[in-house]
Design an enzyme around this catalytic site. Structure first.
Site, PDB file in Angstrom:
ATOM      1  N   ASP A  28     -11.666 -49.663 -14.921  1.00  0.00           N
ATOM      2  CA  ASP A  28     -11.453 -48.310 -14.412  1.00  0.00           C
ATOM      3  C   ASP A  28     -12.775 -47.602 -14.172  1.00  0.00           C
ATOM      4  O   ASP A  28     -12.950 -46.883 -13.186  1.00  0.00           O
ATOM      5  CB  ASP A  28     -10.603 -47.530 -15.410  1.00  0.00           C
ATOM      6  N   ASP A  53      -2.946 -44.537 -16.478  1.00  0.00           N
ATOM      7  CA  ASP A  53      -3.535 -43.932 -17.672  1.00  0.00           C
ATOM      8  C   ASP A  53      -2.453 -43.608 -18.702  1.00  0.00           C
ATOM      9  O   ASP A  53      -2.627 -43.855 -19.902  1.00  0.00           O
ATOM     10  CB  ASP A  53      -4.290 -42.663 -17.282  1.00  0.00           C
TER      11      ASP A  53
END
Length: 388
Positions: free
Chosen positions: A202, A309
């Site tokens: 990420d 997330d």
């Protein structure tokens, strides 16, 4: 010099005034998602050894067994994580290519189909487990009709902006819960190594100039288009002259006509409202990086948090729930602290930031600290009748 000097107090006060509200706006759905996953884990699969029977792309390279040595488990977990991250990277670059070729309709259909599969398939499996767990009286026909309607409404709520925002946000949280619960069934070593690998991915995908997520967002900004993706967006609330302005689903980004319906207490603005955490637009020209949004925590208007997330935050606390609730509390506080740190960095740098790295790293560290040290300390205190 004087103008910049007068702007600094206003910038700092802007952070203090909006940080708590912005954090709570994204903290509430994240907490609900994590709490629901922990509840499902405690109700349905409290035995961590049952995770070895679950197979997916995350266990395609190595299948963990109890008889394997710790070194073999670590190497196998690294290999599984490498395969999974490579698959995600390839899929993201494919998404960039399709978006570059303007296959937006195909992407929306694919996203809708994926949401339907998650709600119908994974939601159906978890519903069956809950029905069996609590012995709920329901026939197969009624269950199928309810599940089909629930899934169809969810697809329309997520990808059509005419639905109430509460319904849309609720379905996004439900999708996150369903996917996160099945990720908790992965083997223990693979789960922890995979979480760290995804945090690193990420970070690279959002911040590197050639990162696929960064390329995707920059392309969307240059075309003034929305990316068809599962993104949770918290609505900012701005108070001006005792009036409240709430941002609603935008209909046309190019429409700058301020069609405002005035009332005594509430003003609803139909066009997009840009509300950065630090209001320094007069001292800095607009750029594509300033309003980079849609990945992690966006810097314009509402905070945007990708559904991934939500999922991996919940996987972390769900996996911790398989060991002890004390580790769940430690991991939850670490994740919330990581979100706060990320939001503070967002207010300083005014650019899109990945939301996974800080929270996941803190969560993993606090899990092992709580498991190796805090539990021993609490057990010793309890056995010696020491209250603290």
């Amino acid at each position: 010099m004087d103008r910049n000097h007068h702007q600094r107090p206003r910038s700092s006060s802007s952070i203090l005034d909006s940080l708590g509200e912005e954090l709570i706006g994204i903290l509430t759905p994240v907490s609900i998602c994590m709490f629901t996953v922990v509840l499902l884990v405690c109700l349905l699969n409290s035995d961590p050894s049952s995770s070895s029977s679950f197979s997916s792309i995350a266990t395609a390279a190595y299948s963990e067994t109890d008889s394997d040595s710790p070194w073999d488990k670590l190497l196998g977990a690294l290999l599984n994580s490498l395969v999974f991250v490579a698959a995600i990277t390839a899929a993201t670059f494919l998404l960039v290519l399709l978006f570059y070729l303007r296959c937006v309709a195909f992407l929306k259909l694919y996203m809708g189909f994926s949401a339907f599969v998650v709600l119908a398939n994974l939601g159906g499996e978890i519903s069956v487990l809950l029905i069996d767990r609590f012995r709920l009286p329901i026939d197969a026909v009624t269950f199928s009709i309810l599940l089909f309607n629930f899934s169809v409404v969810g697809v329309f709520a997520v990808f059509l902006s005419r639905f109430s925002i509460l319904i849309t946000q609720g379905y996004l949280v439900v999708i996150g819960v369903l996917v996160a619960y099945f990720f908790t069934m992965l083997p223990e070593w693979t789960t922890w190594v995979l979480l760290v690998a995804l945090a690193v991915y990420d970070l690279a995908a959002v911040l590197l100039p050639v990162g696929p997520l960064r390329l995707l967002v920059e392309m969307a900004i240059s075309r003034d288009e929305d990316i068809p993706a599962l993104v949770y967006e918290a609505r900012p609330v701005i108070r001006n002259n005792n009036l409240v302005q709430r941002r609603v689903w935008r209909e046309q980004r190019s429409n700058h006509n301020d069609d405002v319906e005035n009332s005594e207490a509430v003003t609803v603005v139909r066009s997009e409202i840009s509300v950065p955490l630090i209001d320094d637009s007069s001292s800095r020209p607009e750029s594509s990086e300033t309003f980079l949004e849609g990945i992690g925590l966006g810097s314009s208007g509402a905070i945007k948090l990708g559904l991934g997330d939500f999922i991996f935050y919940s996987v972390l606390v769900g996996r911790a729930a398989m060991y002890d609730l004390m580790t769940v509390y430690a991991c939850y506080l670490a994740i919330i602290a990581g979100l706060g740190v990320t939001l503070m960095l967002l207010s300083v740098y005014q650019k899109a930031l990945p939301a996974l790295p800080v929270s996941i790293m803190l969560g993993v560290v606090f899990y092992f600290l709580a498991r190796l040290f805090l539990e021993v300390f609490v057990v010793q205190c309890s056995s010696n009748l020491v209250m603290f």
